[in-house]
Design an enzyme around this catalytic site. Structure first.
Site, PDB file in Angstrom:
ATOM      1  N   CYS A 127     -29.597  30.740 -14.471  1.00  0.00           N
ATOM      2  CA  CYS A 127     -28.153  30.812 -13.929  1.00  0.00           C
ATOM      3  C   CYS A 127     -27.816  32.335 -13.386  1.00  0.00           C
ATOM      4  O   CYS A 127     -27.024  32.507 -12.768  1.00  0.00           O
ATOM      5  CB  CYS A 127     -27.024  30.430 -14.786  1.00  0.00           C
ATOM      6  SG  CYS A 127     -27.232  28.820 -15.213  1.00  0.00           S
ATOM      7  N   HIS A 263     -20.820  33.277 -12.025  1.00  0.00           N
ATOM      8  CA  HIS A 263     -21.188  32.101 -12.167  1.00  0.00           C
ATOM      9  C   HIS A 263     -20.529  30.916 -12.674  1.00  0.00           C
ATOM     10  O   HIS A 263     -19.545  31.138 -13.555  1.00  0.00           O
ATOM     11  CB  HIS A 263     -22.401  32.289 -13.225  1.00  0.00           C
ATOM     12  CG  HIS A 263     -23.057  31.055 -13.447  1.00  0.00           C
ATOM     13  ND1 HIS A 263     -23.750  30.135 -12.714  1.00  0.00           N
ATOM     14  CD2 HIS A 263     -23.464  30.270 -14.930  1.00  0.00           C
ATOM     15  CE1 HIS A 263     -23.960  29.218 -13.318  1.00  0.00           C
ATOM     16  NE2 HIS A 263     -24.018  29.213 -14.769  1.00  0.00           N
ATOM     17  N   ASN A 293     -21.925  23.130 -12.975  1.00  0.00           N
ATOM     18  CA  ASN A 293     -22.876  24.184 -13.057  1.00  0.00           C
ATOM     19  C   ASN A 293     -24.093  24.101 -12.001  1.00  0.00           C
ATOM     20  O   ASN A 293     -24.988  23.232 -12.417  1.00  0.00           O
ATOM     21  CB  ASN A 293     -23.100  24.393 -14.426  1.00  0.00           C
ATOM     22  CG  ASN A 293     -24.022  25.570 -14.591  1.00  0.00           C
ATOM     23  OD1 ASN A 293     -24.530  26.292 -13.811  1.00  0.00           O
ATOM     24  ND2 ASN A 293     -24.143  26.200 -15.911  1.00  0.00           N
TER      25      ASN A 293
HETATM   26  N1  COA Z   1     -17.911  14.015 -23.894  1.00  0.00           N
HETATM   27  C1  COA Z   1     -17.442  13.872 -25.294  1.00  0.00           C
HETATM   28  N2  COA Z   1     -17.330  14.665 -26.533  1.00  0.00           N
HETATM   29  C2  COA Z   1     -18.259  15.572 -26.196  1.00  0.00           C
HETATM   30  C3  COA Z   1     -19.074  15.893 -24.946  1.00  0.00           C
HETATM   31  C4  COA Z   1     -18.860  14.918 -24.108  1.00  0.00           C
HETATM   32  N3  COA Z   1     -19.338  15.143 -22.922  1.00  0.00           N
HETATM   33  N4  COA Z   1     -20.000  16.978 -25.440  1.00  0.00           N
HETATM   34  C5  COA Z   1     -19.933  17.150 -26.646  1.00  0.00           C
HETATM   35  N5  COA Z   1     -18.953  16.405 -27.187  1.00  0.00           N
HETATM   36  C6  COA Z   1     -18.574  16.553 -28.675  1.00  0.00           C
HETATM   37  C7  COA Z   1     -19.361  17.230 -29.471  1.00  0.00           C
HETATM   38  O1  COA Z   1     -20.299  16.135 -30.147  1.00  0.00           O
HETATM   39  C8  COA Z   1     -18.420  17.546 -30.775  1.00  0.00           C
HETATM   40  O2  COA Z   1     -18.191  16.437 -31.278  1.00  0.00           O
HETATM   41  P1  COA Z   1     -18.191  16.768 -32.993  1.00  0.00           P
HETATM   42  O3  COA Z   1     -16.840  17.499 -33.261  1.00  0.00           O
HETATM   43  O4  COA Z   1     -17.935  15.346 -33.229  1.00  0.00           O
HETATM   44  O5  COA Z   1     -19.555  17.148 -33.464  1.00  0.00           O
HETATM   45  C9  COA Z   1     -17.398  18.170 -29.759  1.00  0.00           C
HETATM   46  O6  COA Z   1     -17.128  17.304 -28.635  1.00  0.00           O
HETATM   47  C10 COA Z   1     -17.025  19.315 -29.801  1.00  0.00           C
HETATM   48  O7  COA Z   1     -18.226  20.188 -29.148  1.00  0.00           O
HETATM   49  P2  COA Z   1     -18.071  21.412 -28.906  1.00  0.00           P
HETATM   50  O8  COA Z   1     -19.613  21.684 -28.743  1.00  0.00           O
HETATM   51  O9  COA Z   1     -17.778  22.306 -30.082  1.00  0.00           O
HETATM   52  O10 COA Z   1     -17.394  21.622 -27.690  1.00  0.00           O
HETATM   53  P3  COA Z   1     -16.888  22.881 -27.134  1.00  0.00           P
HETATM   54  O11 COA Z   1     -15.483  23.162 -27.011  1.00  0.00           O
HETATM   55  O12 COA Z   1     -17.643  24.078 -27.182  1.00  0.00           O
HETATM   56  O13 COA Z   1     -17.172  22.515 -25.533  1.00  0.00           O
HETATM   57  C11 COA Z   1     -19.161  22.838 -24.017  1.00  0.00           C
HETATM   58  C12 COA Z   1     -18.491  22.065 -25.039  1.00  0.00           C
HETATM   59  C13 COA Z   1     -20.800  22.469 -23.650  1.00  0.00           C
HETATM   60  C14 COA Z   1     -18.310  22.354 -22.732  1.00  0.00           C
HETATM   61  C15 COA Z   1     -19.012  24.493 -24.227  1.00  0.00           C
HETATM   62  O14 COA Z   1     -19.488  24.638 -25.285  1.00  0.00           O
HETATM   63  C16 COA Z   1     -19.438  24.955 -23.133  1.00  0.00           C
HETATM   64  O15 COA Z   1     -19.202  25.200 -21.873  1.00  0.00           O
HETATM   65  N6  COA Z   1     -20.740  25.957 -23.310  1.00  0.00           N
HETATM   66  C17 COA Z   1     -21.234  26.759 -22.603  1.00  0.00           C
HETATM   67  C18 COA Z   1     -22.168  25.794 -21.867  1.00  0.00           C
HETATM   68  C19 COA Z   1     -22.699  26.722 -20.474  1.00  0.00           C
HETATM   69  O16 COA Z   1     -22.215  27.310 -19.931  1.00  0.00           O
HETATM   70  N7  COA Z   1     -24.107  26.637 -20.105  1.00  0.00           N
HETATM   71  C20 COA Z   1     -24.736  27.188 -19.241  1.00  0.00           C
HETATM   72  C21 COA Z   1     -24.619  28.642 -19.552  1.00  0.00           C
HETATM   73  S1  COA Z   1     -25.384  29.352 -17.863  1.00  0.00           S
END
Ligand code: COA
Length: 336
Positions: A127, A263, A293
């Site tokens: 990214c 980004h 993304n």
């Molecule tokens: N739909 C519904 N629930 C989802 C889900 C989806 N698409 N994806 C994950 N969950 C669930 C998880 O399983 C978890 O459930 P649990 O509490 O029962 O275990 C819950 O939602 C919370 O997950 P968590 O990972 O803590 O959520 P979050 O608030 O951190 O959001 C992301 C998840 C991925 C959106 C966030 O962490 C994020 O944006 N991370 C950075 C990703 C990124 O930028 N990547 C590329 C970098 S270049």
């Protein structure tokens, strides 16, 4: 005296700076909404919007490859810059999703554009790829090795996504963005700052490749794996730091930045960075909702959109910043 001058590096003091002179973007026609994903994985439109800001993403059609997206974006950037194929003397494509093991996507694109002989190569920093590629082009121009570079971020990230994994499949999309960077007598790209730390490789990766577990690639099982919340925390912390590094290097204050062009991973990450900059979200170019993304394509796509919609204007100071797998991170301070 004459002999001494021959030892001096070949450089034109009037064009030791580089400037972005044209941008282009391309998104595949096919749009996949959050509601579409509700039908295939255990997720909801509400969850995706609230946690990421994403509403939809563009997904390349079967047979539509990274070079196709790159070509569309490149042609638009060249048209906007008013340059012809014969003017281009450097091509850099930032991509994680090259069409072939080799040749590079840049070489495939070079042929498409009927450009011959100039250097063409891919850069892989996921990214952060576009910021890396822009920094390399800037160095080529500032050392008088190139006068007119085509720099592209292009991805068919959908090909390395497990569409049954709700942790990742809701986040990514496909697209390409391009810029033409030319030598100029006044500063356009003011500074670039690149970093990486491979110790974090396992938090965001595709754990298979050509020399390791190639069978997974052959069987179409080479997918993105991510520890979302760890990546989120690191991204917020690191992007804040690189803002400070960039401004310090240029002797500027937060208030000197007209536009943040980050980004586009997650609106919450954008908001956290804006808060650190004491910048209202109205000054942050945000394409997360419509693009998702798009990895290396996200910054040039956002830049192109903001320029074409007259948000960004000539003379504005822009801070481009990226964070991605590796981890890699980087920034470019640009006078547009
Ligand atoms: N739909 C519904 N629930 C989802 C889900 C989806 N698409 N994806 C994950 N969950 C669930 C998880 O399983 C978890 O459930 P649990 O509490 O029962 O275990 C819950 O939602 C919370 O997950 P968590 O990972 O803590 O959520 P979050 O608030 O951190 O959001 C992301 C998840 C991925 C959106 C966030 O962490 C994020 O944006 N991370 C950075 C990703 C990124 O930028 N990547 C590329 C970098 S270049």
């Amino acid at each position: 005296m004459q002999a001494e001058q021959n030892w001096l590096p070949r450089c034109d003091p009037l064009s030791l700076y580089s400037r972005i002179v044209g941008t282009g973007g391309y998104l595949p026609e096919n749009i996949v909404t959050n509601s579409d994903l509700e039908k295939t994985v255990n997720t909801s439109d509400t969850w995706i919007r609230e946690r990421t800001g994403i509403e939809q993403r563009h997904i390349a059609a079967d047979g539509e490859n990274t070079v196709d997206l790159a070509e569309n974006a490149a042609r638009k950037a060249m048209q906007a810059a008013g340059v012809l194929a014969a003017d281009i003397d450097l091509i850099i494509v930032a991509t994680t999703t090259a069409d072939q093991v080799f040749p590079s996507t840049a070489c495939l694109l070079q042929s498409r554009l009927d450009i011959h002989g100039c250097p063409a190569f891919d850069v892989q920093a996921v990214c952060t790829g576009f910021v890396y590629a822009l920094a390399v082009a800037d160095k080529f121009i500032k050392t008088d090795t190139s006068k007119c570079a085509l720099v592209i971020g292009a991805e068919t990230f959908s090909r390395i996504i497990d569409w049954s994994d709700r942790n990742t499949c809701v986040l990514f999309g496909d697209g390409a963005g391009a810029v033409v960077v030319k030598a100029d007598s006044s500063p356009g790209i003011l500074s670039t700052h690149l970093h990486a730390d491979g110790d974090y490789a396992n938090l965001l990766h595709v754990p298979s490749g050509v020399s390791s577990n190639y069978a997974a690639v052959q069987q179409g099982r080479a997918f993105v794996e991510m520890s979302g919340s760890d990546v989120f925390k690191m991204a917020v912390k690191t992007l804040g730091r690189i803002v400070d590094e960039t401004l310090q290097a240029n002797g500027l204050e937060y208030s000197d930045i007209d536009w943040l062009v980050p980004h586009q991973a997650n609106t919450r990450i954008l908001a956290a960075t804006a808060k650190k900059l004491k910048m209202p979200m109205s000054k942050v170019i945000n394409t997360v909702a419509k693009h998702g993304n798009t990895s290396a394509a996200s910054i040039p796509l956002a830049l192109d959109l903001a320029i074409r919609s007259n948000q960004i204007k000539a003379g504005d100071t822009l801070l481009l910043e990226g964070f991605g797998g590796g981890f890699t991170w980087g920034s470019a301070l640009v006078n547009y």
